[in-house]
Design an enzyme around this catalytic site. Structure first.
Site, PDB file in Angstrom:
ATOM      1  CG  LEU A  36     -34.020  -9.562 -14.149  1.00  0.00           C
ATOM      2  CD1 LEU A  36     -33.002 -10.056 -13.131  1.00  0.00           C
ATOM      3  CD2 LEU A  36     -33.767 -10.208 -15.515  1.00  0.00           C
ATOM      4  CE1 TYR A  53     -17.978  -9.143  -7.922  1.00  0.00           C
ATOM      5  CE2 TYR A  53     -18.945  -7.679  -6.281  1.00  0.00           C
ATOM      6  CZ  TYR A  53     -18.053  -8.683  -6.623  1.00  0.00           C
ATOM      7  OH  TYR A  53     -17.249  -9.232  -5.669  1.00  0.00           O
ATOM      8  CB  CYS A  57     -35.402 -15.614  40.703  1.00  0.00           C
ATOM      9  SG  CYS A  57     -34.069 -14.432  40.449  1.00  0.00           S
ATOM     10  CB  CYS A  76     -34.572 -11.581  37.879  1.00  0.00           C
ATOM     11  SG  CYS A  76     -34.744 -13.135  36.973  1.00  0.00           S
ATOM     12  CE  LYS A 113     -36.615 -11.329  -5.250  1.00  0.00           C
ATOM     13  NZ  LYS A 113     -36.805  -9.962  -5.716  1.00  0.00           N
ATOM     14  CE  LYS A 124     -33.183  -9.968  -8.958  1.00  0.00           C
ATOM     15  NZ  LYS A 124     -33.147  -8.835  -8.036  1.00  0.00           N
ATOM     16  CG  ASP A 130     -30.455  -7.275  -2.069  1.00  0.00           C
ATOM     17  OD1 ASP A 130     -31.073  -6.538  -2.859  1.00  0.00           O
ATOM     18  OD2 ASP A 130     -30.927  -7.673  -0.995  1.00  0.00           O
ATOM     19  CD  GLU A 186     -25.275 -13.077 -14.920  1.00  0.00           C
ATOM     20  OE1 GLU A 186     -25.720 -12.076 -14.326  1.00  0.00           O
ATOM     21  OE2 GLU A 186     -24.912 -13.081 -16.106  1.00  0.00           O
ATOM     22  CG  ASP A 220      -0.769   5.134   0.073  1.00  0.00           C
ATOM     23  OD1 ASP A 220      -1.733   4.917  -0.705  1.00  0.00           O
ATOM     24  OD2 ASP A 220      -0.755   4.784   1.266  1.00  0.00           O
ATOM     25  CB  CYS A 266     -32.125 -16.943  38.872  1.00  0.00           C
ATOM     26  SG  CYS A 266     -33.130 -16.584  37.435  1.00  0.00           S
ATOM     27  CB  CYS A 297     -30.982 -12.322  36.869  1.00  0.00           C
ATOM     28  SG  CYS A 297     -31.465 -13.106  38.403  1.00  0.00           S
ATOM     29  CE  LYS A 333     -28.445 -11.603 -16.425  1.00  0.00           C
ATOM     30  NZ  LYS A 333     -27.315 -10.690 -16.190  1.00  0.00           N
ATOM     31  CG  ASP A 365      -1.967  -1.075   1.167  1.00  0.00           C
ATOM     32  OD1 ASP A 365      -1.960  -1.842   0.181  1.00  0.00           O
ATOM     33  OD2 ASP A 365      -2.785  -1.166   2.102  1.00  0.00           O
ATOM     34  CB  ALA A 366       3.908   2.131   1.898  1.00  0.00           C
TER      35      ALA A 366
END
Ligand code: IVH
Length: 674
Positions: free
Chosen positions: A85, A225, A413, A410, A316, A117, A119, A115, A39, A434, A428, A292, A35-36
């Site tokens: 769909l 996607y 008890c 409680c 679904k 589906k 959400d 595929e 950057d 209890c 409790c 599809k 990552d460095a």
């Protein structure tokens, strides 16, 4: 001197390198450099661009966020409508779909791309000469909102498509989602900042894309996607849908790795079950699968009916979220005494089962979601987990809702309910008494490291408690031979063995006995430390939280738990009964006491003390490591209040400083006394 042309080519080189690493990181999930380093490259690009702003291009990786907040989104018209769909909710409806496709096409067995589906929300991306020029929401399918500047902040959306053979203009369609992990993290942060909590990843993704300020969108974990194309005729690119997806992948777009090519109805249904099983393990939320027709020419000939294609179907999963009403909020007492509020619901069918109860977790959660009796709520069921109330439908709140409040006693008890600092759960304090906690407590009591009652297993304890033969651990020692021998699967020999084991367990040690009591937060080592510090049981039972904290490793939370346990008359009763039954242990000589138990504590004395002079008290306190000061301030830990106290007592109260009366002071100074 470097020429402008050299700079331009250097810039282009940097942009290409960064874009490539961006692609490897956000699309392939396979970063090549740390990552460095990424950057560093980005900073190098930014520095050079700020020196030559005229050379900045819109596809530069530095230009993902940069646009100023909008007043509103512009409307865009979709050249090819973004249709929806048709849905199937059972196998029969899939069979009907497959039959219609076969009949219309004359093909005996149809190949489908299957595929997940996703959400999230449908998005259209337009690329001209490989450069992203527009990102838009689906809207009503014919026109949507121009969210280009927000879309640009999503790293898995290429600002420039990869590869040489990209069509001059192409519209790519797909779903913007928030990963489940990103969603959980976002809600955590939102809660921390006391900002809006999102009900599910789809709402979170939609809310994030509808921000007028792209900097907010940039901070949200969104992923794109691709699953189709719009504006160019698909068959210009490929002959099969599955092949077209491969093209999109080669342009640098993310395509779900869970897509498969399947054959016929059976292939579809198998895929559905395969994905349903994998669902919880997927990084994104899905609400079904999509089939599809793979052959693009066949797709074209099948065409559309009203607003959905004849060549595709969404199969679904049963709904995982439904609306219903909260009839009541009850309390359930768990085995360790945790009080869990549970919503009693008007029965509702969610995710394949009828749900009548849903957990509300704890008081904080109820307040955060503002759930009240009478509210209409959204109930969610995810996988096998217990259904929970996701959110309240505020627009349907009646005028007479009832607020929930955790009971002080409680419900099982009647013991006091306590909530320890830093804990979300209310508990409790009934402990051994209890009913809901009894079995668990007795199991713990009999355990090998506690009273070590050999042969007293879980099943036997269940039987003893369920038949009412025992109510607490002390009752074990009152059982007679006949009673035990009369139990299921219990012969004379095992009954006698149990009696012998009970007899043997009566001779124990103080640390074992303390541990056996099952006081929350008191494990074996704390039990040992308490025993070593006090030597006997009586002073432990009498000690207040301040004294208890003198014991090594006992902090305020543990001390509070111990004090509450012994303050409960039921617990004291059971202990007395146990001793009466003959449980005994040798006292421990107190030698291991910390030399300066009051080190770092500041005391102030006000009023006159009856049993000893102030000077003597001061000496004793100082001998234990404390500092004694003449005036009350925020730094004071305790104020000792005798007879006729002065203004220091009221000052202490004002500042919320704990007050010690004489009796407690004496106990503090002489903890070993019985
Ligand atoms: S294809 C004409 N494929 O489902 C075909 N849609 O209910 C258009 N969706 O608006 C859509 N995953 O937001 C397609 N793999 C997938 C999908 C998918 C999710 C969403 C999309 C669409 C909605 C239709």
């Amino acid at each position: 001197m470097t020429s402008k042309k050299d700079i331009a080519s250097k810039l282009q080189q940097l942009r290409d390198t960064i874009s490539l690493h961006n692609y490897r990181y956000y699309v392939l999930d396979a970063p090549e450099i740390p990552d460095a380093e990424y950057d560093r490259l980005l900073r190098e690009l930014q520095t050079l661009e700020s020196a030559y702003p005229e050379l900045i291009t819109p596809d530069s990786p530095s230009q993902r966020v940069g646009a100023a907040p909008l007043k509103e989104f512009a409307e865009v018209t979709h050249a090819v409508p973004m249709l929806s769909l048709n849905n199937a909710f059972n196998d029969q409806e899939v069979e009907d779909f497959d039959r219609r496709v076969r009949e219309r096409s004359g093909v005996s067995e149809v190949v489908y791309t299957a595929e997940p589906k996703l959400d999230g929300l449908a998005i259209s991306l337009v690329y001209e000469n490989a450069v992203l020029v527009r990102g838009a929401t689906r809207g009503d399918g014919y026109s949507g909102e121009d969210v280009t500047q927000n879309i640009r902040t999503i790293h898995s959306v290429p600002l420039r498509l990869l590869g040489a053979a990209v069509p001059r203009r192409i519209e790519i369609r797909g779903e913007v989602i928030m990963t489940k992990q990103g969603f959980a993290k976002l809600n955590q942060d939102q809660q921390h900042k006391q900002e809006k909590i999102f009900a599910n990843p789809r709402n979170a993704a939609a809310g994030s894309l509808r921000q007028l300020d792209p900097r907010i969108t940039a901070a949200r974990p969104l992923v794109f996607y691709a699953y189709g194309i719009g504006e160019i005729a698909a068959n210009e690119l490929s002959r099969q849908h599955s092949d077209m997806l491969k093209h999109l992948q080669s342009y640098g777009l993310r395509v779900s790795p869970d897509i498969q090519v399947v054959t016929g109805l059976q292939g579809c249904i198998e895929y559905y079950h395969y994905i349903a099983n994998k669902r919880d393990a997927l990084e994104y939320a899905i609400d079904g699968v999509v089939y599809k027709v793979d052959d693009l020419q066949l797709q074209e000939s099948l065409g559309f009916v009203s607003r959905a294609p004849r060549w595709a179907l969404a199969h679904k999963f049963p709904a995982q979220e439904e609306m219903t009403r909260v009839l009541a909020i009850d309390i359930q007492v768990g085995r360790t005494g945790t009080l869990t509020p549970v919503a009693r619901l008007e029965p509702v069918f969610v995710g394949g089962v009828t749900v009548t109860n849903a957990t509300l977790h704890n008081q904080d959660e109820i307040e955060r979601k503002d759930v009240r009796v009478g509210d209409t709520v959204i109930v969610r069921r995810a996988g096998d987990v217990i259904p929970e109330v996701a959110s309240v439908v505020l627009s349907q709140r009646p005028g007479d809702t009832v607020l929930f409040k955790m009971p002080a006693q409680c419900p099982v008890c009647g013991s006091q309910v306590i909530r320890l600092e830093n804990e979300a759960a209310a508990r409790c304090s009934g402990g051994l008494f209890c009913a809901a906690q009894r079995k668990q407590a007795i199991k713990h009591f009999a355990g090998r490291r506690a009273m070590d009652i050999e042969g007293l297993g879980e099943k036997l304890i269940d039987q003893l408690v369920d038949t009412g033969m025992i109510h607490d651990s002390a009752d074990l020692y009152l059982l007679g031979f006949e009673q035990i021998a009369g139990l299921e699967r219990m012969g004379d020999k095992s009954a006698q063995n149990l009696l012998d084991a009970l007899q043997k367990s009566k001779s124990t040690t103080l640390p074992r006995f303390l541990f056996a009591l099952g006081i929350r937060q008191v494990g074996e080592s704390t039990a040992k430390a308490l025993a070593l510090y006090f030597g006997k049981l009586a002073p432990i039972m009498q000690a207040d939280v301040i004294m208890l904290q003198q014991v090594p490793d006992v902090g305020p939370v543990v001390a509070q738990s111990i004090a509450s346990f012994f303050a409960e008359p039921h617990n004291r009763g059971v202990i007395e009964k146990l001793r009466h039954c003959g449980i005994h242990w040798p006292d421990i000589e107190v030698t291991a006491r910390a030399p300066l138990p009051l080190k770092g504590k500041t005391f102030v004395i006000t009023g006159s003390l009856v049993s000893m002079g102030r000077e003597a008290v001061k000496e004793r306190l100082e001998a234990l490591g404390a500092k004694v000061s003449g005036s009350v301030s925020k730094k004071t830990d305790y104020v000792i209040v005798g007879v006729d106290p002065g203004s220091k007592a009221s000052k202490a109260q004002e500042l919320g400083i704990p007050i010690l009366e004489e009796a407690k002071l004496l106990a503090l100074l002489n903890p070993g006394n019985d």
